[in-house]
Design a protein around this motif. Structure first.
Motif, PDB file in Angstrom:
ATOM      1  N   LEU A  64       0.954  -0.978   0.094  1.00 27.90           N
ATOM      2  CA  LEU A  64      -0.135  -0.137   0.166  1.00 27.90           C
ATOM      3  C   LEU A  64       0.801   1.092  -0.072  1.00 27.90           C
ATOM      4  CD1 LEU A  64      -2.690  -1.042   2.508  1.00 27.90           C
ATOM      5  CD2 LEU A  64      -3.091  -0.538   0.168  1.00 27.90           C
ATOM      6  N   GLN A  65       1.865   1.060   0.486  1.00 28.17           N
ATOM      7  CA  GLN A  65       2.965   2.154   0.640  1.00 28.17           C
ATOM      8  C   GLN A  65       3.886   2.378  -0.488  1.00 28.17           C
ATOM      9  OE1 GLN A  65       2.135   4.288   2.701  1.00 28.17           O
ATOM     10  NE2 GLN A  65       3.860   5.542   3.389  1.00 28.17           N
ATOM     11  N   ILE A  71       9.015  11.485   2.290  1.00 29.80           N
ATOM     12  CA  ILE A  71       8.304  11.985   3.633  1.00 29.80           C
ATOM     13  C   ILE A  71       7.542  13.074   3.312  1.00 29.80           C
ATOM     14  CG2 ILE A  71       9.016  12.983   5.615  1.00 29.80           C
ATOM     15  CD1 ILE A  71      10.309  10.517   5.708  1.00 29.80           C
ATOM     16  N   GLY A  72       7.910  13.875   2.106  1.00 25.37           N
ATOM     17  CA  GLY A  72       6.977  15.288   1.999  1.00 25.37           C
ATOM     18  C   GLY A  72       5.351  14.804   1.656  1.00 25.37           C
ATOM     19  N   ALA A  73       5.410  13.624   0.715  1.00 28.73           N
ATOM     20  CA  ALA A  73       4.048  13.313   0.406  1.00 28.73           C
ATOM     21  C   ALA A  73       3.434  12.583   1.263  1.00 28.73           C
ATOM     22  CB  ALA A  73       4.216  12.421  -0.936  1.00 28.73           C
ATOM     23  N   ILE A  74       3.935  11.880   2.382  1.00 25.70           N
ATOM     24  CA  ILE A  74       3.501  11.128   3.480  1.00 25.70           C
ATOM     25  C   ILE A  74       2.938  12.232   4.448  1.00 25.70           C
ATOM     26  CG2 ILE A  74       3.760  10.081   5.647  1.00 25.70           C
ATOM     27  CD1 ILE A  74       5.969   8.436   4.725  1.00 25.70           C
ATOM     28  N   VAL A  75       3.383  13.393   4.746  1.00 26.83           N
ATOM     29  CA  VAL A  75       2.976  14.489   5.511  1.00 26.83           C
ATOM     30  C   VAL A  75       1.683  15.120   4.652  1.00 26.83           C
ATOM     31  CG1 VAL A  75       3.303  16.512   6.527  1.00 26.83           C
ATOM     32  CG2 VAL A  75       5.286  14.873   6.791  1.00 26.83           C
ATOM     33  N   ALA A  76       1.893  15.088   3.378  1.00 23.51           N
ATOM     34  CA  ALA A  76       0.925  15.982   2.677  1.00 23.51           C
ATOM     35  C   ALA A  76      -0.346  15.141   2.478  1.00 23.51           C
ATOM     36  CB  ALA A  76       1.381  16.500   1.334  1.00 23.51           C
ATOM     37  N   LEU A  77      -0.584  13.929   3.088  1.00 25.62           N
ATOM     38  CA  LEU A  77      -1.488  12.719   2.845  1.00 25.62           C
ATOM     39  C   LEU A  77      -1.605  12.527   1.482  1.00 25.62           C
ATOM     40  CD1 LEU A  77      -3.937  14.053   5.819  1.00 25.62           C
ATOM     41  CD2 LEU A  77      -2.034  12.465   5.869  1.00 25.62           C
ATOM     42  N   ASP A  78      -0.735  12.351   0.741  1.00 28.67           N
ATOM     43  CA  ASP A  78      -0.712  12.057  -0.876  1.00 28.67           C
ATOM     44  C   ASP A  78      -1.572  10.888  -0.897  1.00 28.67           C
ATOM     45  OD1 ASP A  78       0.090  11.268  -3.368  1.00 28.67           O
ATOM     46  OD2 ASP A  78       1.204  13.000  -3.280  1.00 28.67           O
ATOM     47  N   ARG A  80      -0.995   8.729  -3.161  1.00 28.42           N
ATOM     48  CA  ARG A  80       0.045   7.492  -3.581  1.00 28.42           C
ATOM     49  C   ARG A  80       0.310   6.891  -2.240  1.00 28.42           C
ATOM     50  NH1 ARG A  80       3.750  11.074  -7.208  1.00 28.42           N
ATOM     51  NH2 ARG A  80       2.877  12.738  -5.602  1.00 28.42           N
ATOM     52  N   CYS A  81       0.531   7.504  -0.872  1.00 23.31           N
ATOM     53  CA  CYS A  81       1.080   7.007   0.217  1.00 23.31           C
ATOM     54  C   CYS A  81      -0.094   6.539   1.019  1.00 23.31           C
ATOM     55  CB  CYS A  81       1.725   7.936   1.174  1.00 23.31           C
ATOM     56  SG  CYS A  81       2.976   8.587   0.244  1.00 23.31           S
ATOM     57  N   LEU A  82      -0.736   5.299   0.367  1.00 22.79           N
ATOM     58  CA  LEU A  82      -2.044   4.944   0.837  1.00 22.79           C
ATOM     59  C   LEU A  82      -2.146   4.547   2.375  1.00 22.79           C
ATOM     60  CD1 LEU A  82      -4.314   2.954  -1.673  1.00 22.79           C
ATOM     61  CD2 LEU A  82      -4.917   4.875  -0.502  1.00 22.79           C
ATOM     62  N   MET A  83      -1.073   3.831   2.669  1.00 23.13           N
ATOM     63  CA  MET A  83      -1.197   3.453   4.110  1.00 23.13           C
ATOM     64  C   MET A  83      -1.169   4.407   5.003  1.00 23.13           C
ATOM     65  SD  MET A  83      -1.360   0.326   5.433  1.00 23.13           S
ATOM     66  CE  MET A  83      -2.309   1.168   6.567  1.00 23.13           C
ATOM     67  N   SER A  84      -0.090   5.201   4.831  1.00 25.28           N
ATOM     68  CA  SER A  84       0.375   6.156   5.891  1.00 25.28           C
ATOM     69  C   SER A  84      -0.678   7.489   5.802  1.00 25.28           C
ATOM     70  CB  SER A  84       1.673   6.849   5.611  1.00 25.28           C
ATOM     71  OG  SER A  84       1.943   7.305   4.273  1.00 25.28           O
ATOM     72  N   THR A  85      -1.362   7.428   4.814  1.00 28.72           N
ATOM     73  CA  THR A  85      -2.292   8.551   4.565  1.00 28.72           C
ATOM     74  C   THR A  85      -3.808   8.063   5.401  1.00 28.72           C
ATOM     75  OG1 THR A  85      -1.809   9.322   2.365  1.00 28.72           O
ATOM     76  CG2 THR A  85      -3.865   9.831   2.825  1.00 28.72           C
ATOM     77  N   HIS A  86      -4.069   6.713   5.314  1.00 28.08           N
ATOM     78  CA  HIS A  86      -5.061   6.231   6.105  1.00 28.08           C
ATOM     79  C   HIS A  86      -4.796   6.437   7.572  1.00 28.08           C
ATOM     80  CE1 HIS A  86      -7.533   5.002   2.776  1.00 28.08           C
ATOM     81  NE2 HIS A  86      -6.963   4.045   2.202  1.00 28.08           N
ATOM     82  N   ILE A  87      -3.773   6.186   8.014  1.00 26.37           N
ATOM     83  CA  ILE A  87      -3.226   5.993   9.332  1.00 26.37           C
ATOM     84  C   ILE A  87      -3.300   7.555   9.857  1.00 26.37           C
ATOM     85  CG2 ILE A  87      -1.373   5.597  10.930  1.00 26.37           C
ATOM     86  CD1 ILE A  87      -0.628   3.070   9.399  1.00 26.37           C
ATOM     87  N   LEU A  88      -2.420   8.341   9.132  1.00 27.18           N
ATOM     88  CA  LEU A  88      -2.384   9.817   9.651  1.00 27.18           C
ATOM     89  C   LEU A  88      -3.876  10.347   9.629  1.00 27.18           C
ATOM     90  CD1 LEU A  88       1.012  10.957   8.260  1.00 27.18           C
ATOM     91  CD2 LEU A  88       0.401  10.190  10.429  1.00 27.18           C
ATOM     92  N   SER A  89      -4.541  10.220   8.555  1.00 30.44           N
ATOM     93  CA  SER A  89      -6.184  10.987   8.698  1.00 30.44           C
ATOM     94  C   SER A  89      -6.687  10.440   9.781  1.00 30.44           C
ATOM     95  CB  SER A  89      -6.507  10.810   7.500  1.00 30.44           C
ATOM     96  OG  SER A  89      -6.661   9.605   6.884  1.00 30.44           O
TER      97      SER A  89
END
Ligand SMILES: Nc1ncnc2c1ncn2[C@@H]1O[C@H](COP(=O)(O)OP(=O)(O)O)[C@@H](O)[C@H]1O
Ligand SMILES: [Mg+2]
Lengths: 286, 262
Positions: A64-65, A71-78, A80-89
């Motif tokens: 998924l990741q 890192i920038g995309a992770i923080v921006a809830l991009d 494309r970074c599906l896993m981290s975006t779900h967790i962070l949101s």
């Protein structure tokens, strides 16, 4: 003394015997579950559509990741970074709701607990709001706020605030009046009474309230994300299940539990240790 | 000597919202406590001693009669009247030092000054080495000392004490009584001290107010003319003034207890 013994003693010294024992005992149920899960892979008790192999669940995290540029995309809830975006949101919604809902619930609860007019004013609406469980608001919230973060935040806040409000209000009334009187006869103001008596005195209930609120809050959030969200772990579980990607469903559930475990361990347990346990308001089982 | 506390025709009823019958706790109390005096109050249990104390503290609103301090009607709590409560009122969430310094903190006394005064009181009540302990880590006697120091350190003009030593063992109680006597000499505070122990009342009081069974009335005032410096337990049992006062108080209390049990 052989080398194994000295290593074992060193480890015990470093981390503390009691703590090691606690960690060890606490891990046993998990070890049993993981072992059974592992065995299922070999024995085929349940087909993979029901229970996917442990390795696939592990791999799906990285899949998924996979497309994430950095890192920038992770923080921006991009996306494309599906896993981290779900967790962070999900996480950021819980944190936002907690930062607003916990202090507001505690403060108003304490004030309502102390003052008869204010409690008369807020108690009925509180009982009314509490009678409707957090998730029952979802359909209405979708109509009001549409699908998205506003709906999930509303559901979360609604759950967290009222729970804390009630717990704090009720607990204030169990704090011995003699403490209040003691502060008043030393020239303390109402505000001093709140700060020095009711807030610490209501702490056992407040901590229980935070535990309950975060527990119910997470559940409500997941439900809200499933029905009225467009991202988050709940959304991920729901949309993956619709496409029979069971390994992602499992992954979502496990991540939620791990986050919850970590909150309890690194936030609530230390808070408890340095307040109500230190003050002798609760005791530690032996 | 001017009267510090004056109570005139004080009557109190507690309403009972369940049965509708009110409890008649105090009936036409008239008494005065002089500046720098230590008076003790004894009477059968339930005769209204705590009620009187709560009214003097300003914690219990009253309608009939009057209670005043320095000629001003008592209408609410004030830092001028410190209370040592019957139930220990040291805050479980504050360390010993912070409990004792609480009153100064509330008055806004700066930290340095506060710490100096707190350490004096910690010495005075013998809690050196326990400054950072929390109340649940103390023995009963130590908690009681902490409670007394907590009230004293706030430096009230009047101390109202409600059976403060009732819950500690006999040995500790004797020590605490002698300590309080020393404190009374050192600080010259006006003290109203409630007790159910006749020995304690005779040992500590310049005067002892004996109350009747409920509704509490002032039955008699017993004078105890022993200089404070002479009040040491080791000498008391040979002191005819003490024996006389104690026996008199004992006789009066006995009669009242018999009435209240009848
Ligand atoms: N808050 C209260 N509400 C109703 N009745 C009370 C209350 N406090 C005390 N009483 C009653 O008033 C009487 C006197 O009580 P109290 O002043 O505590 O007695 P004492 O301290 O002499 O033992 C008792 O009969 C008691 O039951
Ligand atoms: Mg009493």
């Amino acid at each position: 003394m052989n080398i194994l013994q000295s290593i074992s003693i060193g480890v015990q010294r470093r981390f503390g015997r009691q703590r090691l024992r606690k960690i060890f005992l606490g891990s046993i149920p998990f070890a049993v579950i993981i072992f059974a899960w592992f065995m299922n892979g070999y024995m085929g008790w349940f087909p993979p559509v029901f229970i996917p192999p442990i390795g696939e669940v592990w791999a799906s995290f990285f899949l998924l990741q996979e497309d994430c540029p950095g890192i920038g995309a992770i923080v921006a809830l991009d996306q494309r970074c599906l896993m981290s975006t779900h967790i962070l949101s999900s996480l950021s919604r819980v944190i936002l709701a907690a930062v607003i809902g916990l202090p507001a619930g505690i403060a108003l609860g304490i004030v309502a607990g102390m003052s008869r007019p204010i409690s008369k004013f807020l108690e009925p609406i509180g009982i009314f709001a509490n009678s409707i469980s957090g998730i029952a608001w979802i359909p209405l919230a979708i109509v009001w706020f549409g699908v998205g973060w506003k709906t999930t935040l509303f559901i979360l806040l609604n759950t967290i605030f009222w729970l804390l409000f009630f717990n704090s209000m009720m607990c204030v009334r169990t704090v011995s009046r003699v403490y209040e009187q003691s502060v008043l006869t030393m020239g303390g103001s109402r505000w001093a009474v709140i700060r020095d008596v009711f807030l610490p005195g209501a702490m056992p209930s407040i901590i229980t309230g935070i535990r309950l609120a975060l527990g119910f809050g997470w559940r409500a959030l997941i439900a809200a994300e499933m029905v009225g969200g467009d991202s988050g772990l709940g959304f991920m579980i729901f949309s993956s299940a619709a496409e029979f990607r069971m390994e992602e469903v499992f992954l979502g559930v496990i991540i939620i539990s791990l986050i919850f475990l970590a909150t309890d361990r690194y936030l609530l347990a230390p808070l408890e240790k340095w307040t109500i346990l230190r003050w002798g308001l609760i005791w530690k089982p032996t | 000597m001017p009267a510090k506390l004056v109570v005139t025709d004080l009557t109190h009823h507690y309403p009972d919202e369940y049965t509708g019958e009110s409890v008649h706790a105090l009936e036409k109390i008239n008494l005065e406590v002089n500046e720098g005096e230590l008076v003790t109050v004894v009477g059968p249990s339930g005769c209204g001693k705590s009620t009187l104390l709560n009214i003097l503290a300003g914690l219990l609103p009253y309608r009939e009669g009057n209670a005043s301090m320095d000629g001003v009607k008592i209408q609410g709590p004030s830092s001028e009247r410190g209370v040592v409560f019957q139930e220990q009122a040291i805050l479980p969430w504050r360390s010993v030092a912070k409990n004792i310094g609480h009153g100064l903190e509330l008055k806004g006394v700066p930290r340095g000054e506060r710490e100096k005064r707190v350490s004096e009181f910690i010495k005075l009540v013998g809690l050196v080495g326990f400054e950072d302990k929390f109340p649940h880590e103390l023995s009963g006697g130590m908690k009681q000392r902490c409670a007394v120091a907590r009230t004293l350190c706030a430096d009230p003009a009047v101390m109202l004490m409600d059976e403060p030593f009732a819950a500690v063992d006999a040995q500790t109680r004797i020590t605490l009584q002698e300590e309080l006597n020393r404190i009374a000499i050192a600080t010259k505070k006006t003290i109203l001290f409630i007790t159910h122990s006749v020995d304690e009342a005779a040992f500590l009081g310049d005067r002892c107010f004996v109350f009747t069974a409920r509704p509490g009335r002032l039955r008699e005032i017993v004078n105890i003319d022993i200089p404070r410096e002479k009040r040491i337990w080791a000498d008391m049992n040979n002191d005819p003034r003490f024996i006389e006062a104690r026996d008199k108080i004992m006789r009066l209390v006995r009669e009242e207890v018999l009435v209240s049990n009848a």
